[in-house]
Design a protein around this motif. Structure first.
Motif, PDB file in Angstrom:
ATOM      1  N   SER A  15      20.255  11.532  19.347  1.00 51.09           N
ATOM      2  CA  SER A  15      19.581  12.352  18.346  1.00 51.09           C
ATOM      3  C   SER A  15      18.128  12.590  18.726  1.00 51.09           C
ATOM      4  O   SER A  15      17.511  11.786  19.434  1.00 51.09           O
ATOM      5  N   VAL A  62      26.124  24.693  16.161  1.00 51.47           N
ATOM      6  CA  VAL A  62      25.370  23.499  15.734  1.00 51.47           C
ATOM      7  C   VAL A  62      25.723  23.051  14.326  1.00 51.47           C
ATOM      8  O   VAL A  62      25.222  22.015  13.866  1.00 51.47           O
ATOM      9  N   ARG A  65      26.041  19.342  12.993  1.00 42.48           N
ATOM     10  CA  ARG A  65      25.302  18.442  13.896  1.00 42.48           C
ATOM     11  C   ARG A  65      23.788  18.540  13.699  1.00 42.48           C
ATOM     12  O   ARG A  65      23.094  17.536  13.824  1.00 42.48           O
ATOM     13  N   ASN A  82      21.621  15.889  15.840  1.00 42.29           N
ATOM     14  CA  ASN A  82      22.493  14.723  16.033  1.00 42.29           C
ATOM     15  C   ASN A  82      23.673  15.103  16.919  1.00 42.29           C
ATOM     16  O   ASN A  82      23.970  16.280  17.116  1.00 42.29           O
ATOM     17  N   SER A  83      24.350  14.097  17.430  1.00 45.69           N
ATOM     18  CA  SER A  83      25.537  14.294  18.278  1.00 45.69           C
ATOM     19  C   SER A  83      25.251  15.311  19.373  1.00 45.69           C
ATOM     20  O   SER A  83      26.030  16.243  19.599  1.00 45.69           O
ATOM     21  N   LEU A  84      24.143  15.125  20.042  1.00 42.67           N
ATOM     22  CA  LEU A  84      23.716  16.102  21.048  1.00 42.67           C
ATOM     23  C   LEU A  84      24.692  16.164  22.214  1.00 42.67           C
ATOM     24  O   LEU A  84      25.291  15.151  22.618  1.00 42.67           O
ATOM     25  N   LYS A  85      24.821  17.368  22.761  1.00 43.25           N
ATOM     26  CA  LYS A  85      25.707  17.638  23.887  1.00 43.25           C
ATOM     27  C   LYS A  85      24.898  18.168  25.059  1.00 43.25           C
ATOM     28  O   LYS A  85      23.837  18.763  24.851  1.00 43.25           O
ATOM     29  N   ASP A  88      23.404  21.535  24.757  1.00 45.29           N
ATOM     30  CA  ASP A  88      22.245  21.755  23.880  1.00 45.29           C
ATOM     31  C   ASP A  88      20.938  21.759  24.675  1.00 45.29           C
ATOM     32  O   ASP A  88      19.884  22.051  24.109  1.00 45.29           O
TER      33      ASP A  88
END
Length: 118
Positions: A15, A62, A65, A82-85, A88
């Motif tokens: 995050s 997004v 998230r 949050n829950s970054l990929k 991103d």
């Protein structure tokens, strides 16, 4: 002109909270949006919030998230990520928008780089 900050390097699943600083007594009169530009891609819309902070909308990529919020007493808008990929990863910018639209109304300020490692 709004200035973004708070970017950095984070692992996938992690995050970050980005901040967007405005100025002046009229900050609360404007809707604000977040945008991002990934390497080799065009700048695209991420999220926006209305003047009071009561209404928001997001890009499909997004939703669930990221959360946009604002504190008009501090002239700040935030983007909780949050829950970054890895996808991103981009430079993130904030700008004044017309609420409901997905393009900036004013000039771009300085962006902040978010790097998500896999």
């Amino acid at each position: 002109q709004l200035q973004a900050s708070g970017g950095g390097l984070v692992q996938a699943g992690g995050s970050l909270r980005l901040s967007c600083a405005g100025s002046g007594r009229t900050f609360g009169n404007y809707a604000v949006g977040w945008f991002c530009q990934a390497p080799g891609k065009e700048r695209e819309f991420v999220a926006a919030i209305d003047r009071s902070g009561g209404r928001t909308y997001y890009a499909d990529s997004v939703k669930g998230r990221f959360t946009i919020s604002r504190d008009n007493d501090k002239n700040m808008v935030y983007l909780q990520m949050n829950s970054l990929k890895p996808e991103d990863t981009a430079i993130y910018y904030c700008a004044v928008v017309n609420f409901g639209e997905r393009r900036p109304r004013g000039p771009w300020g300085q962006g902040t780089l978010v790097t998500v490692s896999s």
